[in-house]
Design a protein around this motif. Structure first.
Motif, PDB file in Angstrom:
ATOM      1  N   THR A  38     -43.436 -83.196 -20.890  1.00 13.69           N
ATOM      2  CA  THR A  38     -43.060 -81.688 -20.749  1.00 13.69           C
ATOM      3  C   THR A  38     -41.913 -81.461 -19.277  1.00 13.69           C
ATOM      4  O   THR A  38     -40.770 -80.187 -19.533  1.00 13.69           O
ATOM      5  CB  THR A  38     -44.216 -80.690 -20.815  1.00 13.69           C
ATOM      6  OG1 THR A  38     -44.946 -81.179 -21.084  1.00 13.69           O
ATOM      7  CG2 THR A  38     -44.321 -79.252 -20.056  1.00 13.69           C
ATOM      8  N   ASN A  42     -38.377 -80.650 -19.822  1.00 13.98           N
ATOM      9  CA  ASN A  42     -37.462 -79.073 -19.703  1.00 13.98           C
ATOM     10  C   ASN A  42     -36.318 -79.106 -18.442  1.00 13.98           C
ATOM     11  O   ASN A  42     -36.164 -77.843 -18.464  1.00 13.98           O
ATOM     12  CB  ASN A  42     -39.004 -78.154 -19.048  1.00 13.98           C
ATOM     13  CG  ASN A  42     -39.480 -77.813 -20.473  1.00 13.98           C
ATOM     14  OD1 ASN A  42     -38.354 -76.452 -21.356  1.00 13.98           O
ATOM     15  ND2 ASN A  42     -40.745 -77.697 -20.218  1.00 13.98           N
ATOM     16  N   SER A  67     -38.044 -72.492 -19.520  1.00 16.11           N
ATOM     17  CA  SER A  67     -37.666 -73.860 -19.227  1.00 16.11           C
ATOM     18  C   SER A  67     -38.790 -74.011 -18.072  1.00 16.11           C
ATOM     19  O   SER A  67     -39.653 -75.379 -17.537  1.00 16.11           O
ATOM     20  CB  SER A  67     -36.940 -74.712 -19.263  1.00 16.11           C
ATOM     21  OG  SER A  67     -36.318 -75.310 -20.677  1.00 16.11           O
ATOM     22  N   ASP A  70     -41.653 -73.152 -17.971  1.00 17.20           N
ATOM     23  CA  ASP A  70     -42.950 -73.875 -18.885  1.00 17.20           C
ATOM     24  C   ASP A  70     -43.687 -74.682 -18.062  1.00 17.20           C
ATOM     25  O   ASP A  70     -44.637 -75.000 -18.139  1.00 17.20           O
ATOM     26  CB  ASP A  70     -42.005 -73.870 -20.094  1.00 17.20           C
ATOM     27  CG  ASP A  70     -41.979 -73.253 -21.023  1.00 17.20           C
ATOM     28  OD1 ASP A  70     -43.156 -72.242 -20.973  1.00 17.20           O
ATOM     29  OD2 ASP A  70     -41.434 -73.717 -21.900  1.00 17.20           O
ATOM     30  N   ASN A 286     -40.856 -77.369 -26.824  1.00 19.37           N
ATOM     31  CA  ASN A 286     -39.912 -76.062 -26.416  1.00 19.37           C
ATOM     32  C   ASN A 286     -39.108 -77.259 -26.375  1.00 19.37           C
ATOM     33  O   ASN A 286     -37.768 -76.299 -26.908  1.00 19.37           O
ATOM     34  CB  ASN A 286     -40.229 -75.588 -25.154  1.00 19.37           C
ATOM     35  CG  ASN A 286     -41.519 -74.387 -26.006  1.00 19.37           C
ATOM     36  OD1 ASN A 286     -41.685 -73.969 -26.459  1.00 19.37           O
ATOM     37  ND2 ASN A 286     -41.806 -73.181 -24.346  1.00 19.37           N
ATOM     38  N   PRO A 287     -38.674 -78.425 -25.490  1.00 17.37           N
ATOM     39  CA  PRO A 287     -37.623 -78.518 -25.246  1.00 17.37           C
ATOM     40  C   PRO A 287     -36.834 -79.778 -26.723  1.00 17.37           C
ATOM     41  O   PRO A 287     -35.793 -79.685 -26.578  1.00 17.37           O
ATOM     42  CB  PRO A 287     -37.891 -79.918 -24.273  1.00 17.37           C
ATOM     43  CG  PRO A 287     -38.855 -79.438 -23.057  1.00 17.37           C
ATOM     44  CD  PRO A 287     -39.470 -78.742 -24.851  1.00 17.37           C
TER      45      PRO A 287
END
Length: 309
Positions: A38, A42, A67, A70, A286-287
């Motif tokens: 993570t 990010n 990012s 996050d 997410n990335p």
């Protein structure tokens, strides 16, 4: 009748994912890997947006802020959990619990509001493409970020003020792997009516209103896309917001699962899994979601690999 005789609490007991000693090294390796993936993923997005002039657009500006949020979001819960697995202790001090809760609220609200802002950005880009550069100017972009930060801090301070009023608790065991605000409120001896008001009020402010904004934006986006004559044009228009839509569904779907379960009938195991999804898995994915089939990021990664960045 609930008893509220714990008038002085110095620490809380967090819940384990498993009490099996043989599984502890596996959980340690799993959560450490997820945390590192993570953070690195990010950070790579932030590096790409800051160093590549092609990515100096409002969409990527908001994405880099998401990012950063996050990274902070997952850092409020996972490092403590990893340390607890290693030390075989699930104890957290009262002050540490309040601090973790405050940071969690700040960065959860930041994610929430940034996803709403990004929906508005996609709405302007697709529905008003000729005026996009004028509307989404740098001043407005910075203002939207500052407003998101302000409301996130405000939400944190409201919860902090409420938490400081909690002087007695029914128990010290929190049915989650971190100090979740709803669980702390459940353990308190506050009047049931006040608990329900706080729970539903938070849901409306940081659930209903942002979701309404996102749904409104996407209703206009879908309406605009359907008016595009060619299928290729419709696909291209939709592809610009498909990543954002995927993250929204993942974040809000798991978030609402936790909210509804705490408001109706909380199941610790299901609540922990749902919390894990939106507090750990969503920031990790997410990335990958945003960089998947994204030519700008693919180009950056190739140049980074070749050392030409």
């Amino acid at each position: 009748m609930e008893t509220c005789n714990l008038t002085s609490v110095s620490e809380f007991q967090l819940m384990d994912f498993s009490e099996d000693p043989d599984l502890q090294p596996v959980l340690f390796g799993l959560f450490l890997s997820m945390y590192l993936v993570t953070v690195l993923g990010n950070l790579l997005i932030i590096l790409a947006v800051s160093s590549d002039s092609h990515l100096h657009t409002p969409m990527y500006f908001f994405l880099s802020n998401l990012s950063l949020a996050d990274i902070c979001f997952i850092s409020t819960t996972v490092p403590k959990m990893i340390a607890d697995i290693q030390t075989h202790s699930r104890v957290i001090s009262y002050a540490g619990c309040l601090m973790q809760m405050n940071l969690f609220i700040i960065f959860m609200c930041m994610d929430d509001l940034l996803l709403t802002v990004m929906a508005y950005d996609r709405f302007v880009a697709i529905c008003h493409p000729l005026h996009y550069a004028v509307i989404m100017n740098s001043r407005l972009c910075v203002l939207l970020i500052l407003v998101s930060v302000f409301f996130s801090l405000l939400a944190s301070q409201v919860h902090n003020f409420l938490a400081l009023q909690l002087t007695s608790f029914k128990a010290v065991k929190i049915a989650n792997f971190f100090c979740h605000p709803s669980q702390l409120l459940t353990l308190s001896c506050f009047d049931t009516l006040i608990k329900n008001i706080v729970t539903y009020f938070s849901g409306v402010i940081f659930g209903f209103f942002p979701m309404s904004g996102i749904l409104f934006s996407y209703s206009k986006i879908v309406s605009s896309i359907l008016r595009v004559p060619s299928s290729g044009g419709r696909y291209k228009a939709f592809s610009t917001c498909s990543s954002h839509l995927s993250v929204v569904c993942l974040f809000y779907g798991t978030g609402f699962a936790v909210y509804l379960s705490s408001a109706v009938s909380y199941s610790p195991s299901k609540g922990m899994v749902a919390s894990l999804m939106y507090a750990v898995v969503t920031p990790m994915l997410n990335p990958f979601i945003y960089s998947l089939r994204n030519r700008d990021f693919s180009s950056f990664l190739k140049r980074l690999h070749c050392g030409t960045v």
